[in-house]
Scaffold this motif. Structure first.
Motif, PDB file in Angstrom:
ATOM      1  N   GLN A 184       0.490  -1.324   0.267  1.00 38.36           N
ATOM      2  CA  GLN A 184       0.239  -0.154  -0.120  1.00 38.36           C
ATOM      3  C   GLN A 184       0.475   1.332   0.403  1.00 38.36           C
ATOM      4  N   THR A 187       0.001   5.239   4.269  1.00 42.02           N
ATOM      5  CA  THR A 187      -1.318   5.370   4.679  1.00 42.02           C
ATOM      6  C   THR A 187      -1.553   6.322   5.710  1.00 42.02           C
ATOM      7  N   LYS A 188      -0.987   6.757   6.599  1.00 44.86           N
ATOM      8  CA  LYS A 188      -0.923   7.544   7.541  1.00 44.86           C
ATOM      9  C   LYS A 188       0.460   8.220   7.771  1.00 44.86           C
ATOM     10  N   ASN A 197      -4.395  11.805   5.795  1.00 46.32           N
ATOM     11  CA  ASN A 197      -3.830  10.102   5.394  1.00 46.32           C
ATOM     12  C   ASN A 197      -3.997  10.278   3.783  1.00 46.32           C
ATOM     13  N   GLU A 199      -6.298   8.669   1.310  1.00 39.75           N
ATOM     14  CA  GLU A 199      -7.878   7.718   1.306  1.00 39.75           C
ATOM     15  C   GLU A 199      -8.690   8.740   0.602  1.00 39.75           C
ATOM     16  N   THR A 200      -7.500   9.228  -0.772  1.00 43.71           N
ATOM     17  CA  THR A 200      -8.187   9.951  -1.937  1.00 43.71           C
ATOM     18  C   THR A 200      -7.804   9.338  -3.471  1.00 43.71           C
ATOM     19  N   LYS A 203      -4.646   9.246  -4.367  1.00 48.33           N
ATOM     20  CA  LYS A 203      -3.388   9.567  -3.702  1.00 48.33           C
ATOM     21  C   LYS A 203      -2.534  10.840  -2.408  1.00 48.33           C
ATOM     22  N   GLU A 208      -7.420  13.730   8.010  1.00 50.55           N
ATOM     23  CA  GLU A 208      -7.994  12.692   9.083  1.00 50.55           C
ATOM     24  C   GLU A 208      -8.650  13.486  10.030  1.00 50.55           C
TER      25      GLU A 208
END
Length: 280
Positions: A184, A187-188, A197, A199-200, A203, A208
């Motif tokens: 991955q 991630t954070k 993060n 989480e788009t 990327k 968050e």
């Protein structure tokens, strides 16, 4: 469950990092990263008792005081369930054996690229660090990377990093898929102000949560690039009393974690130097 009220920034960072650890994870921690070490120990004392801790080729060190272990490596080497040889370590990596790695870059950009090599010109840098020490490989091979940044400021969260030691989500988030990289990647990002993060869709780094007492505006002002800001940004969940008790009384009674925090670094170096002399 009762939330603590008197926690410090380093403690909320440790708890946030610990929450990224899953049961049965194999987590890698580099040398002189006490916040990461405390987070791993906390997770193994609470919700991830079957997680394994890899610290400088040692597996599952029995650590009840991170200052004594990290200052005196010989103390650590006598308190492990096993040691990995360098070849075994990289063989495990190439087989996707490391689930999570904590990393503290000198610079991070909005795509999660990490710089741990130098600041300034590549030929005549202003600052040269010790180097990536396998960072480029780890960012490709480890399943998940969690960055942490005790100094959330524009010179850390930069629009363009001076040197890419390890690749994040290049080419508008398409690079890993194009290169058939199964991990991955980043991630954070957990800082002293907030949690971010990737989480788009492309990327890019997204806010968050903000730590209690910190505003969204404060995070934006201290970030050198445009963060993705969702409509609703919650507060980071604070530590609970049992977590705080474990950190302060069992995991790090000498406050070794504070050596990574800007306001405490010099005082902690002096304290730990004296502690080291007492251990000799």
């Amino acid at each position: 469950m009762k939330y603590a009220e008197d926690y410090t920034i380093d403690e909320i960072m440790i708890v946030a990092m610990a929450r990224e650890i899953k049961d049965n994870d194999l987590i890698f921690q580099g040398i002189t990263t006490p916040l990461a070490g405390a987070a791993i120990m906390l997770a193994r004392e609470t919700h991830a008792r079957n997680a394994s801790h890899l610290y400088f080729l040692g597996v599952n060190p029995v650590m009840h005081d991170i200052s004594q272990v990290m200052i005196k490596p010989e103390n650590f080497l006598g308190k492990v369930y096993g040691l990995l040889g360098i070849n075994e370590f990289w063989n495990r990596q190439q087989r996707g054996g490391i689930d999570l790695m904590f990393l503290r870059p000198a610079q991070i950009d909005k795509w999660g690229n990490a710089n741990m090599t130098l600041i300034g010109d590549k030929v005549k840098p202003t600052i040269r660090f010790s180097g990536g020490v396998g960072t480029a490989d780890m960012l490709v091979l480890a399943q998940r990377i969690v960055y942490y940044a005790p100094h959330h400021e524009k010179k850390v969260f930069v629009k363009k990093i001076d040197y890419i030691t390890g690749a994040g989500h290049l080419e508008n988030g398409e690079w890993r898929k194009k290169m058939n990289i199964r991990s991955q990647g980043p991630t954070k990002v957990i800082s002293n102000l907030a949690i971010m993060n990737f989480e788009t869709e492309n990327k890019q780094m997204k806010l968050e949560s903000v730590h209690p007492g910190i505003s969204i505006e404060e995070v934006i002002e201290n970030t050198g690039f445009e963060l993705v800001i969702p409509d609703k940004v919650p507060e980071t969940e604070p530590p609970i009393e049992t977590e705080l008790k474990l950190i302060r009384e069992k995991i790090d009674p000498n406050n070794f974690r504070k050596i990574e925090m800007p306001k405490h670094k010099e005082a902690m170096i002096e304290k730990l130097t004296n502690l080291q002399k007492n251990l000799e």
